[in-house]
Design an enzyme around this catalytic site. Structure first.
Site, short mmCIF file in Angstrom:
data_model
loop_
_atom_site.label_atom_id
_atom_site.label_comp_id
_atom_site.label_asym_id
_atom_site.label_seq_id
_atom_site.Cartn_x
_atom_site.Cartn_y
_atom_site.Cartn_z
N VAL A 84 -2.26 3.85 2.85
CA VAL A 84 -0.96 3.41 1.98
C VAL A 84 -0.75 1.71 2.22
CG1 VAL A 84 -0.18 5.68 1.67
CG2 VAL A 84 0.70 3.96 3.64
N LYS A 85 -1.75 1.36 3.23
CA LYS A 85 -1.15 -0.11 3.54
C LYS A 85 -2.30 -1.23 2.49
CE LYS A 85 1.51 0.36 7.06
NZ LYS A 85 1.39 1.68 7.42
N HIS A 86 -1.92 -2.37 2.85
CA HIS A 86 -2.57 -3.47 1.94
C HIS A 86 -4.15 -3.35 1.86
CE1 HIS A 86 1.39 -4.92 3.05
NE2 HIS A 86 1.43 -5.19 1.92
#
Length: 379
Positions: free
Chosen positions: A184-186
């Site tokens: 879910v991170k960049h």
């Protein structure tokens, strides 16, 4: 009409370039620590404006390695905010030290430098700033405090990869900065993380720590001999994961730009709706918007949250303040009332979907669902 698609609060983006990078790694002859790890470390360090990167198996491992690099030990105290994932505090506890919670600013939920100063004692060894939701903290104020008291300054930048503060890239603002590459991170390496720094001694300690405390990896050894100097962990990351990370890194600028565009659309649309208030944005920052957090009436939060979920919008709450978790109450005698701002704001916050794969129809649906949720909750 068919059932509307589910919109999670966050989601990875994987394309053909990523698939090819992973396939190439699988057939390269390297599966674990190989050339892609070195290249990924160098690329992330360069983007961060520092010299060194140490890639590890998770963002939590990066935080743990950072505390090892700072030589935190039993009896030490490290100041950090309660509004974060538990790993930020856990990394201090792993070292036998004590996490000390300093309250946050009510508008941004970032650690409040004034509260940090109040928590400093003779046992304090450092500060961990958390770039909550993707906005960098007030690093000028925190650096001043750290320097005046001889403390280290670490940055948990798992939410702000690709962001800037006063024109400087996240990663260059603290003694050690940590990232997460969770889906879910960049960008993602599936699971994975990294610590970046300009300090060669810290880099060496973290590199050793991720490999059982052994003093040199196999690429540096002229023969079979090695020695274990510290009690480290197996926190290595694979070449396959770093191949994916390198491919993802090429798209980071566009993805961060899209997150900012989505946040701007949310800001504009929620300005017309009573009952939803976005977080404030600090001055002199260019956020990376890992999360888009809003505040609502705390008496209606559960009903609004449930309405979103019932209608296929995967909202979440980030976070239950760490000092309210049972482990911290039992181990460190934390309790309600220690951080009143974080405790109060927790009761009203909801994280809405934000990720580069969202289109404008998705965001309009989230906003209209919010409007309906508020109306339903108010009856």
């Amino acid at each position: 009409m068919g059932k509307s698609k589910y919109i999670p609060y966050g989601c990875q983006s994987i394309d053909e370039q990523d698939l090819k990078a992973v396939a190439d790694a699988l057939t390269s002859g390297w599966l674990t620590t190989g050339p892609n790890v070195d290249e990924f470390e160098e690329a992330v360090a360069r983007l961060s404006g520092v010299q060194y990167g140490v890639a590890v198996s998770s963002g939590t491992a990066a935080l743990h390695a950072a505390m090892f690099a700072f030589n935190i030990k039993e009896g030490d105290e490290v100041i950090l905010p309660p509004m974060t994932f538990a790993a930020t505090a856990n990394c201090v506890a792993y070292m036998g030290a004590t996490p000390v919670f300093a309250d946050v600013a009510p508008d941004t939920l970032l650690i409040d430098p004034v509260e940090v100063e109040k928590k400093i004692t003779s046992k304090t060894k450092g500060i961990i700033a958390v770039d909550y939701a993707g906005s960098p903290c007030d690093y000028i104020a925190l650096r001043k405090i750290a320097d005046e008291h001889g403390l280290f300054l670490a940055a948990d930048a798992c939410h702000s990869f690709g962001g800037k503060y006063n024109g400087s890239p996240v990663g260059s603002l603290a003694d050690i900065t940590t990232y997460s590459f969770h889906p879910v991170k960049h960008i993602t390496t599936a699971e994975g993380g990294m610590a970046v720094t300009d300090n060669q001694r810290y880099r060496k300690r973290m590199t050793r720590f991720r490999n059982h405390g052994i003093n040199a990896d196999f690429k540096e050894r002229p023969d079979w001999f090695y020695e274990m100097e510290d009690l480290g962990f197996n926190y290595r990351i694979s070449d396959i994961q770093c191949a994916l990370g390198l491919s993802q890194l090429n798209k980071l600028p566009d993805w961060v730009t899209r997150r900012r565009e989505l946040a701007a659309i949310y800001d504009r649309l929620f300005a017309e709706i009573d009952g939803i208030t976005p977080l404030g944005k600090p001055d002199n920052v260019n956020p990376a918007f890992h999360l888009y957090v809003v505040k609502t009436d705390d008496s209606l939060r559960r009903e609004i949250f449930s309405y979103f979920r019932k209608h296929g919008i995967g909202v979440q709450v980030h976070y239950i303040p760490v000092h309210l978790h049972p482990f911290y109450k039992k181990r460190f005698n934390t309790h309600k009332g220690m951080c009143p701002v974080a405790e109060k704001e927790y009761e009203s916050i909801i994280s809405l979907p934000i990720f580069p794969g969202m289109d404008n129809d998705d965001i309009n649906r989230v906003v209209e669902t919010a409007r309906s949720a508020i109306a339903a909750a108010k009856g």
